[in-house]
Design an enzyme around this catalytic site. Structure first.
Site, mmCIF file in Angstrom:
data_model
loop_
_atom_site.group_PDB
_atom_site.id
_atom_site.type_symbol
_atom_site.label_atom_id
_atom_site.label_comp_id
_atom_site.label_asym_id
_atom_site.label_seq_id
_atom_site.Cartn_x
_atom_site.Cartn_y
_atom_site.Cartn_z
ATOM 1 N N GLY A 60 -2.380 -3.609 12.826
ATOM 2 C CA GLY A 60 -1.151 -2.917 12.462
ATOM 3 C C GLY A 60 -1.297 -1.752 11.504
ATOM 4 O O GLY A 60 -0.291 -1.179 11.080
ATOM 5 N N ILE B 205 0.413 -6.488 15.129
ATOM 6 C CA ILE B 205 0.959 -5.670 14.037
ATOM 7 C C ILE B 205 0.484 -6.139 12.665
ATOM 8 O O ILE B 205 0.727 -5.470 11.664
ATOM 9 C CB ILE B 205 2.496 -5.598 14.079
ATOM 10 C CG1 ILE B 205 3.118 -6.934 13.671
ATOM 11 C CG2 ILE B 205 2.981 -5.121 15.436
ATOM 12 C CD1 ILE B 205 4.605 -6.826 13.376
ATOM 13 N N LYS C 29 16.350 -5.861 4.449
ATOM 14 C CA LYS C 29 16.533 -4.910 5.542
ATOM 15 C C LYS C 29 17.896 -5.008 6.227
ATOM 16 O O LYS C 29 18.431 -3.995 6.682
ATOM 17 C CB LYS C 29 15.424 -5.073 6.585
ATOM 18 C CG LYS C 29 14.071 -4.561 6.141
ATOM 19 C CD LYS C 29 13.074 -4.624 7.292
ATOM 20 C CE LYS C 29 11.757 -3.958 6.926
ATOM 21 N NZ LYS C 29 10.832 -3.926 8.082
ATOM 22 N N ASP D 197 10.012 1.596 11.729
ATOM 23 C CA ASP D 197 8.964 0.700 12.225
ATOM 24 C C ASP D 197 8.656 0.949 13.699
ATOM 25 O O ASP D 197 7.492 0.994 14.102
ATOM 26 C CB ASP D 197 9.383 -0.760 12.035
ATOM 27 C CG ASP D 197 9.418 -1.178 10.577
ATOM 28 O OD1 ASP D 197 8.580 -0.684 9.807
ATOM 29 O OD2 ASP D 197 10.269 -2.010 10.216
ATOM 30 N N MET E 55 0.817 -1.212 0.000
ATOM 31 C CA MET E 55 0.000 0.000 0.000
ATOM 32 C C MET E 55 0.854 1.266 0.000
ATOM 33 O O MET E 55 0.324 2.363 -0.155
ATOM 34 C CB MET E 55 -0.906 0.024 1.231
ATOM 35 C CG MET E 55 -1.969 -1.036 1.239
ATOM 36 S SD MET E 55 -3.135 -0.797 2.605
ATOM 37 C CE MET E 55 -2.054 -0.986 4.016
ATOM 38 N N SER E 56 2.172 1.127 0.165
ATOM 39 C CA SER E 56 3.026 2.302 0.321
ATOM 40 C C SER E 56 3.006 3.248 -0.880
ATOM 41 O O SER E 56 2.948 4.462 -0.701
ATOM 42 C CB SER E 56 4.465 1.877 0.631
ATOM 43 O OG SER E 56 4.533 1.286 1.907
#
Length: 290
Positions: A258, A234, A73, A109, A23-24
Protein backbone atom coordinates in the site's frame (compact mmCIF):
# COMPACT_ATOMS: atom_id res chain seq x y z
CA UNK A 1 11.88 23.03 8.92
CA UNK A 2 12.69 25.61 11.61
CA UNK A 3 14.21 27.83 8.93
CA UNK A 4 10.91 27.82 7.03
CA UNK A 5 8.51 28.70 9.85
CA UNK A 6 7.79 32.38 10.32
CA UNK A 7 4.87 34.70 11.01
CA UNK A 8 3.30 33.86 7.63
CA UNK A 9 3.44 30.06 7.88
CA UNK A 10 0.11 28.38 7.08
CA UNK A 11 -0.90 25.40 9.23
CA UNK A 12 -2.30 22.10 7.96
CA UNK A 13 -3.32 19.33 10.34
CA UNK A 14 -3.84 15.62 10.63
CA UNK A 15 -6.64 14.69 13.04
CA UNK A 16 -7.01 11.09 14.19
CA UNK A 17 -6.42 8.73 17.09
CA UNK A 18 -3.95 7.13 17.42
CA UNK A 19 -1.80 9.08 14.97
CA UNK A 20 1.76 9.51 16.28
CA UNK A 21 2.92 6.66 14.00
CA UNK A 22 1.85 8.45 10.81
CA UNK A 23 4.30 9.12 7.97
CA UNK A 24 2.13 11.97 6.66
CA UNK A 25 3.83 14.84 8.56
CA UNK A 26 7.24 13.77 7.28
CA UNK A 27 5.91 13.34 3.76
CA UNK A 28 4.14 16.69 3.53
CA UNK A 29 6.73 18.79 5.35
CA UNK A 30 9.50 17.46 3.12
CA UNK A 31 7.36 18.23 0.07
CA UNK A 32 6.70 21.78 1.30
CA UNK A 33 10.43 22.31 1.90
CA UNK A 34 11.35 20.92 -1.51
CA UNK A 35 9.00 23.36 -3.26
CA UNK A 36 9.74 26.29 -0.93
CA UNK A 37 6.13 26.52 0.27
CA UNK A 38 5.44 28.25 3.57
CA UNK A 39 3.22 25.57 5.10
CA UNK A 40 3.63 23.33 8.16
CA UNK A 41 1.86 20.00 8.68
CA UNK A 42 1.29 18.75 12.24
CA UNK A 43 -0.43 15.68 13.72
CA UNK A 44 -3.11 16.13 16.39
CA UNK A 45 -4.62 13.32 18.44
CA UNK A 46 -8.34 13.91 17.96
CA UNK A 47 -11.14 11.52 18.92
CA UNK A 48 -14.86 11.66 18.17
CA UNK A 49 -15.31 13.44 21.51
CA UNK A 50 -13.17 16.48 20.72
CA UNK A 51 -13.65 16.46 16.95
CA UNK A 52 -16.18 19.36 16.90
CA UNK A 53 -13.76 21.66 18.71
CA UNK A 54 -10.92 20.57 16.43
CA UNK A 55 -12.96 21.36 13.31
CA UNK A 56 -13.87 24.75 14.77
CA UNK A 57 -10.15 25.38 15.22
CA UNK A 58 -9.59 25.00 11.47
CA UNK A 59 -11.75 28.08 10.95
CA UNK A 60 -10.57 29.96 14.05
CA UNK A 61 -6.87 29.51 13.32
CA UNK A 62 -7.38 30.02 9.57
CA UNK A 63 -5.73 26.71 8.84
CA UNK A 64 -5.64 25.72 5.19
CA UNK A 65 -7.17 22.39 6.07
CA UNK A 66 -6.54 18.99 7.56
CA UNK A 67 -6.32 15.32 6.86
CA UNK A 68 -8.83 13.19 8.75
CA UNK A 69 -8.28 9.56 9.67
CA UNK A 70 -9.91 6.98 11.91
CA UNK A 71 -12.04 7.19 13.93
CA UNK A 72 -13.24 10.49 12.46
CA UNK A 73 -13.79 9.92 8.73
CA UNK A 74 -17.56 9.54 8.97
CA UNK A 75 -18.18 11.58 12.14
CA UNK A 76 -16.65 14.70 10.56
CA UNK A 77 -19.23 14.95 7.77
CA UNK A 78 -21.98 16.83 9.69
CA UNK A 79 -19.38 19.36 10.85
CA UNK A 80 -18.45 20.46 7.32
CA UNK A 81 -20.07 22.98 5.00
CA UNK A 82 -19.80 21.03 1.75
CA UNK A 83 -18.83 17.62 0.41
CA UNK A 84 -17.11 16.78 -2.84
CA UNK A 85 -19.42 14.45 -4.86
CA UNK A 86 -17.09 11.47 -4.46
CA UNK A 87 -16.86 11.98 -0.69
CA UNK A 88 -20.65 12.08 -0.59
CA UNK A 89 -20.83 8.77 -2.47
CA UNK A 90 -18.18 7.16 -0.29
CA UNK A 91 -19.71 8.53 2.91
CA UNK A 92 -16.32 9.43 4.36
CA UNK A 93 -13.81 12.28 4.34
CA UNK A 94 -10.04 12.13 4.68
CA UNK A 95 -9.17 15.68 3.54
CA UNK A 96 -10.65 19.06 4.48
CA UNK A 97 -9.96 22.25 2.54
CA UNK A 98 -10.66 25.61 4.19
CA UNK A 99 -11.60 28.36 1.73
CA UNK A 100 -12.01 31.51 3.82
CA UNK A 101 -14.04 29.73 6.48
CA UNK A 102 -15.93 27.34 4.19
CA UNK A 103 -14.89 23.76 4.88
CA UNK A 104 -15.19 21.22 2.06
CA UNK A 105 -14.62 17.50 2.58
CA UNK A 106 -12.85 15.28 0.05
CA UNK A 107 -11.74 11.66 -0.02
CA UNK A 108 -8.41 10.90 -1.73
CA UNK A 109 -7.91 7.22 -0.84
CA UNK A 110 -9.55 5.95 -4.02
CA UNK A 111 -7.79 8.39 -6.34
CA UNK A 112 -4.53 7.51 -4.60
CA UNK A 113 -5.13 3.82 -5.28
CA UNK A 114 -5.97 4.38 -8.95
CA UNK A 115 -3.02 6.73 -9.49
CA UNK A 116 -0.63 4.23 -7.90
CA UNK A 117 -1.62 1.74 -10.59
CA UNK A 118 -1.00 4.35 -13.30
CA UNK A 119 2.42 4.96 -11.78
CA UNK A 120 3.19 1.30 -12.56
CA UNK A 121 1.80 1.67 -16.12
CA UNK A 122 -1.16 -0.54 -15.26
CA UNK A 123 -4.66 0.12 -16.59
CA UNK A 124 -7.72 -1.56 -15.07
CA UNK A 125 -10.32 0.59 -16.84
CA UNK A 126 -12.86 -1.69 -18.51
CA UNK A 127 -11.61 -4.66 -16.46
CA UNK A 128 -12.93 -6.65 -13.51
CA UNK A 129 -11.83 -6.10 -9.90
CA UNK A 130 -12.28 -8.36 -6.91
CA UNK A 131 -11.86 -6.61 -3.56
CA UNK A 132 -12.00 -7.91 0.01
CA UNK A 133 -13.20 -5.41 2.58
CA UNK A 134 -15.85 -2.69 2.62
CA UNK A 135 -14.55 -0.44 5.36
CA UNK A 136 -13.30 3.09 4.80
CA UNK A 137 -10.45 2.32 2.41
CA UNK A 138 -12.29 -0.49 0.63
CA UNK A 139 -15.31 1.73 0.07
CA UNK A 140 -13.21 4.57 -1.36
CA UNK A 141 -11.29 2.21 -3.66
CA UNK A 142 -14.36 0.42 -5.00
CA UNK A 143 -16.38 3.58 -5.64
CA UNK A 144 -13.46 5.45 -7.24
CA UNK A 145 -12.68 2.45 -9.45
CA UNK A 146 -16.32 2.38 -10.55
CA UNK A 147 -16.35 6.12 -11.25
CA UNK A 148 -13.13 5.84 -13.27
CA UNK A 149 -14.51 3.10 -15.48
CA UNK A 150 -13.78 -0.34 -14.04
CA UNK A 151 -16.38 -2.59 -15.68
CA UNK A 152 -17.21 -4.99 -12.86
CA UNK A 153 -16.42 -5.24 -9.14
CA UNK A 154 -16.92 -8.24 -6.88
CA UNK A 155 -16.97 -7.06 -3.26
CA UNK A 156 -16.32 -9.58 -0.48
CA UNK A 157 -17.06 -8.73 3.14
CA UNK A 158 -17.70 -10.61 6.36
CA UNK A 159 -21.15 -10.63 7.90
CA UNK A 160 -20.56 -8.11 10.65
CA UNK A 161 -20.46 -4.42 11.41
CA UNK A 162 -19.57 -3.33 7.87
CA UNK A 163 -21.94 -5.69 6.00
CA UNK A 164 -24.62 -2.98 5.69
CA UNK A 165 -21.98 -0.58 4.35
CA UNK A 166 -20.97 -3.20 1.79
CA UNK A 167 -24.59 -3.43 0.61
CA UNK A 168 -24.73 0.36 0.42
CA UNK A 169 -21.58 0.42 -1.71
CA UNK A 170 -23.01 -2.08 -4.16
CA UNK A 171 -26.25 -0.12 -4.49
CA UNK A 172 -24.42 3.18 -5.06
CA UNK A 173 -22.10 1.70 -7.67
CA UNK A 174 -24.96 0.02 -9.55
CA UNK A 175 -27.26 3.06 -9.35
CA UNK A 176 -24.78 5.87 -10.01
CA UNK A 177 -22.03 4.46 -12.22
CA UNK A 178 -21.75 2.26 -15.30
CA UNK A 179 -20.01 -0.44 -13.29
CA UNK A 180 -21.68 -3.67 -12.17
CA UNK A 181 -21.07 -4.50 -8.50
CA UNK A 182 -21.92 -7.73 -6.69
CA UNK A 183 -21.63 -8.48 -2.98
CA UNK A 184 -20.42 -11.82 -1.67
CA UNK A 185 -19.86 -13.14 1.83
CA UNK A 186 -16.16 -13.39 2.58
CA UNK A 187 -16.89 -16.68 4.31
CA UNK A 188 -17.80 -18.16 0.89
CA UNK A 189 -14.36 -19.39 -0.11
CA UNK A 190 -15.50 -21.08 -3.32
CA UNK A 191 -17.01 -17.81 -4.56
CA UNK A 192 -13.86 -15.92 -3.60
CA UNK A 193 -11.69 -18.38 -5.52
CA UNK A 194 -13.94 -18.14 -8.59
CA UNK A 195 -14.03 -14.34 -8.61
CA UNK A 196 -10.27 -14.04 -8.14
CA UNK A 197 -9.68 -16.44 -11.01
CA UNK A 198 -11.96 -14.32 -13.19
CA UNK A 199 -10.57 -10.84 -12.42
CA UNK A 200 -7.75 -8.59 -13.59
CA UNK A 201 -6.95 -7.27 -10.10
CA UNK A 202 -7.45 -8.65 -6.62
CA UNK A 203 -7.21 -6.10 -3.80
CA UNK A 204 -7.05 -6.81 -0.09
CA UNK A 205 -8.61 -3.83 1.72
CA UNK A 206 -8.96 -5.59 5.08
CA UNK A 207 -6.62 -5.55 8.04
CA UNK A 208 -5.70 -9.21 7.57
CA UNK A 209 -1.94 -9.23 7.17
CA UNK A 210 -1.06 -6.35 9.48
CA UNK A 211 -0.64 -6.27 13.26
CA UNK A 212 -2.30 -8.00 15.13
CA UNK A 213 -3.10 -10.26 12.14
CA UNK A 214 0.39 -10.13 10.67
CA UNK A 215 1.37 -13.36 8.94
CA UNK A 216 -2.24 -14.15 8.02
CA UNK A 217 -3.96 -13.95 4.64
CA UNK A 218 -7.43 -14.45 3.21
CA UNK A 219 -5.89 -16.31 0.26
CA UNK A 220 -3.34 -18.98 1.13
CA UNK A 221 -3.40 -21.11 -2.02
CA UNK A 222 -1.15 -19.86 -4.86
CA UNK A 223 -3.30 -21.78 -7.34
CA UNK A 224 -6.01 -19.15 -6.94
CA UNK A 225 -3.86 -16.61 -8.78
CA UNK A 226 -2.85 -16.21 -12.42
CA UNK A 227 0.58 -14.95 -13.42
CA UNK A 228 -0.88 -12.19 -15.61
CA UNK A 229 -3.10 -10.59 -12.94
CA UNK A 230 -2.47 -7.84 -10.35
CA UNK A 231 -2.44 -8.54 -6.61
CA UNK A 232 -2.60 -5.41 -4.45
CA UNK A 233 -2.49 -5.38 -0.64
CA UNK A 234 -3.21 -1.91 0.75
CA UNK A 235 -1.22 -2.80 3.89
CA UNK A 236 2.25 -1.23 3.93
CA UNK A 237 3.55 -2.50 7.27
CA UNK A 238 4.96 -5.09 6.88
CA UNK A 239 6.27 -4.17 3.43
CA UNK A 240 5.74 -7.76 2.24
CA UNK A 241 2.55 -9.31 3.58
CA UNK A 242 1.60 -12.97 3.62
CA UNK A 243 -0.80 -12.33 0.72
CA UNK A 244 2.05 -10.87 -1.31
CA UNK A 245 4.22 -13.90 -0.53
CA UNK A 246 1.46 -16.23 -1.76
CA UNK A 247 1.06 -14.19 -4.97
CA UNK A 248 4.81 -14.16 -5.54
CA UNK A 249 4.91 -17.94 -5.04
CA UNK A 250 2.26 -18.18 -7.78
CA UNK A 251 4.52 -16.21 -10.11
CA UNK A 252 2.20 -13.20 -10.26
CA UNK A 253 4.03 -10.47 -12.16
CA UNK A 254 2.39 -7.42 -10.56
CA UNK A 255 2.34 -7.61 -6.73
CA UNK A 256 2.12 -4.42 -4.64
CA UNK A 257 1.78 -3.18 -1.08
CA UNK A 258 0.00 0.00 0.00
CA UNK A 259 2.93 2.44 -0.09
CA UNK A 260 2.03 3.70 -3.55
CA UNK A 261 -1.54 4.39 -2.43
CA UNK A 262 -0.35 6.21 0.71
CA UNK A 263 1.95 8.39 -1.36
CA UNK A 264 -0.60 9.22 -4.06
CA UNK A 265 -3.52 9.90 -1.70
CA UNK A 266 -1.21 12.36 0.07
CA UNK A 267 -0.24 13.92 -3.25
CA UNK A 268 -3.90 14.46 -4.10
CA UNK A 269 -4.51 16.22 -0.76
CA UNK A 270 -1.32 18.26 -1.24
CA UNK A 271 -2.64 19.59 -4.54
CA UNK A 272 -6.04 20.43 -3.03
CA UNK A 273 -4.33 22.58 -0.39
CA UNK A 274 -1.52 24.18 -2.38
CA UNK A 275 -2.60 24.04 -6.02
CA UNK A 276 0.77 22.48 -6.80
CA UNK A 277 1.87 18.96 -7.58
CA UNK A 278 3.70 17.14 -4.82
CA UNK A 279 7.25 16.14 -5.87
CA UNK A 280 6.15 12.50 -5.78
CA UNK A 281 9.36 10.86 -6.99
CA UNK A 282 11.43 12.88 -4.52
CA UNK A 283 9.18 11.81 -1.62
CA UNK A 284 9.09 8.21 -2.84
CA UNK A 285 12.88 8.06 -2.84
CA UNK A 286 13.16 9.88 0.49
CA UNK A 287 10.66 7.86 2.49
CA UNK A 288 9.76 4.64 0.76
CA UNK A 289 12.93 3.27 -0.80
CA UNK A 290 14.21 0.06 0.79
Amino acid sequence: MNERIDGHTILIGLMAYPIRHSMSPTMHNNAFAKLGLNYAYLAFEVTNDNLPQAIDAIRTLEMRGSNISMPNKQKVIPLLDKLDPTAEMVGAVNTIVNDHGTLTGYVTDGTGFMQSLKDENLNIIGEKMTIAGAGGAGTAIAIQAAIDGVKEISIFNRHGASWENAKRNVNIINDRTNCKATLYALEDQSALQKEIKDCTIYCNATGVGMNPLEGQTLVSNPDWFRKDMIVYDIIYSPRTTKLMEVAQAAGVKHVYNGLGMILEQGAEAFKLWTGQNMPVEYIRELLFSD
